[in-house]
Design a protein around this motif. Sequence first.
Motif, short mmCIF file in Angstrom:
data_model
loop_
_atom_site.label_atom_id
_atom_site.label_comp_id
_atom_site.label_asym_id
_atom_site.label_seq_id
_atom_site.Cartn_x
_atom_site.Cartn_y
_atom_site.Cartn_z
N GLN A 202 20.41 37.02 72.25
CA GLN A 202 20.48 37.47 70.85
C GLN A 202 19.86 36.54 69.82
N GLY A 412 28.44 45.73 73.10
CA GLY A 412 29.01 44.99 71.97
C GLY A 412 27.87 44.63 71.04
N GLY A 413 28.08 44.84 69.73
CA GLY A 413 27.00 44.52 68.80
C GLY A 413 27.51 44.38 67.39
#
Length: 486
Positions: A202, A412-413
Amino acid sequence: MADETNVTVTGTEPALTTIAKIGGHEGRSVRLEGWLYNLRASGKLLFPIFRDGSGTIQGIVPKAAVSEEVFETIKNLTLESSLTVTGKVRADKRAPSGYELDVESIEVAQRIPDETPFPITLKEHGVDFLMEHRHLWVRTPRQSAILRIRAEIIKAARDYLDENGFTLTDPPILTPAACEGTSTLFPVEYFGEEAFLTQSGQLYIESTALALGKVYSFGPTFRAEKSKTRRHLTEFWMIEPEACYMDLDGLMSLAEGFLTHIVSRVLEAHRGELKVIGRDVARLEAVIAPANSNTPDASFEGDGLQPVREGSTTGAGFGPGGNRFPRLSYDQAHAMLLDAHAKGFIENAHVYGDDFGSPDETYISNQFNKPVLVHRYPAAVKAFYMQPDPLDATKALCVDVLAPEGYGEIIGGSQRVDSYDLLKSRIEAHNLPMDAFQWYLDLRRYGSVPHSGFGMGIERCVAWICGLEHVRETIPFARTLNRIYP
Ligand code: 4AD
Ligand code: MG
């Protein structure tokens, strides 16, 4: 000269093909390169089943139709011996593949000796035995089917992002600092210094997103998870899209479109494999069906389906239109759990402010027949980089996607903190090494924008789509708390 060449190639030699493509050769002789999957004998008839990686096909060998040598060779062949078989393709409605092979000849590459038979047989084996023999277990039809669906899920996920303007950018695997919390880092010695295996790409793709607008990464990620659950691996593959000028609503629409595409593609191309695995495809069809077939549990008296909020433009163009997944805020999910506890459906009362445990996630996701988007968790239980909700700074602009049938979190974000000052204070508050994060802070020094992204663990997605008990079967070689062999 040319004439001579012609003479040698004008093949009477049967065409080499695969079981998957055998339908195109009906009535003709073909060659298949593969292995003996099973063998049944009935007097003067042999019924070998061949597999070649693309499928299985039953052969018929009447004693009278082949030479003595061919008959004896097949009769004495051991399971999983490697071979090239030649035979004529015949349509047969009763055959699972629709075809059978009238065997003409066989060439054995390696016959497994009788004293050392292939260790995995059709009888039941324990999980430990199978994991110990994973290098051989992958040959069995169910495991092969799972791996083929895994490949489709990866391809569908990448195609969806490629087709929606995302560019693949590969983050490093060796990293100087944590992304998802320091407790699950795998340290590695890096020329006398300490480095870590990446937990998520990320932070790096936030950088490439600011260069290319919309990007994604796909690669292995590592978590030194001490948890021995059916959902945790220490090495898993994550696909992570990241987009500039996208807010949380846009991100949720992206997740909906992404998952709908993946499930549709698996249903389109892999019904045969789903059948081998024993998956109830109606469950998958429900996921991609129009939104109104979505019924939250009747006992839940909340506004389970939250409408799209005004003012969101960045989600435009994503998502399957009227096919939205249910959305629950953390507060709504909490209320649902308390209600379930009061009615005796779950043992422990969820404590407001805590993250959801596995039983909580299982309960919530069981209330819907589509993936459910749970958003705006308490900032305190989430990662340092998440943007606070402007309407309630104790909440993060984040989303977890919980797969139905109790599969729990697969995505998930969040929207990311875009202010330099806030990000810096978050890094301090989380006791992260400021030096290692200077480059990440640069992204807020130079042309910072609102941006969002999420990560999906491929194995969790495969487990859900295939309906598997445990993630260990979703990856060729699972790495878990107590397994790094084979
Ligand atoms: O929720 P996570 O920890 O989020 C991130 O890593 C973000 N940096 C992603 C992002 O926003 N770009 O992990 C994302 C997903 C989870 O939802 C789950 O599917 C999977 O990764 N995952 C695991 N899968 C198998 N074993 C584990 N130990 C996993 N941990 C996370
Ligand atoms: Mg998570």
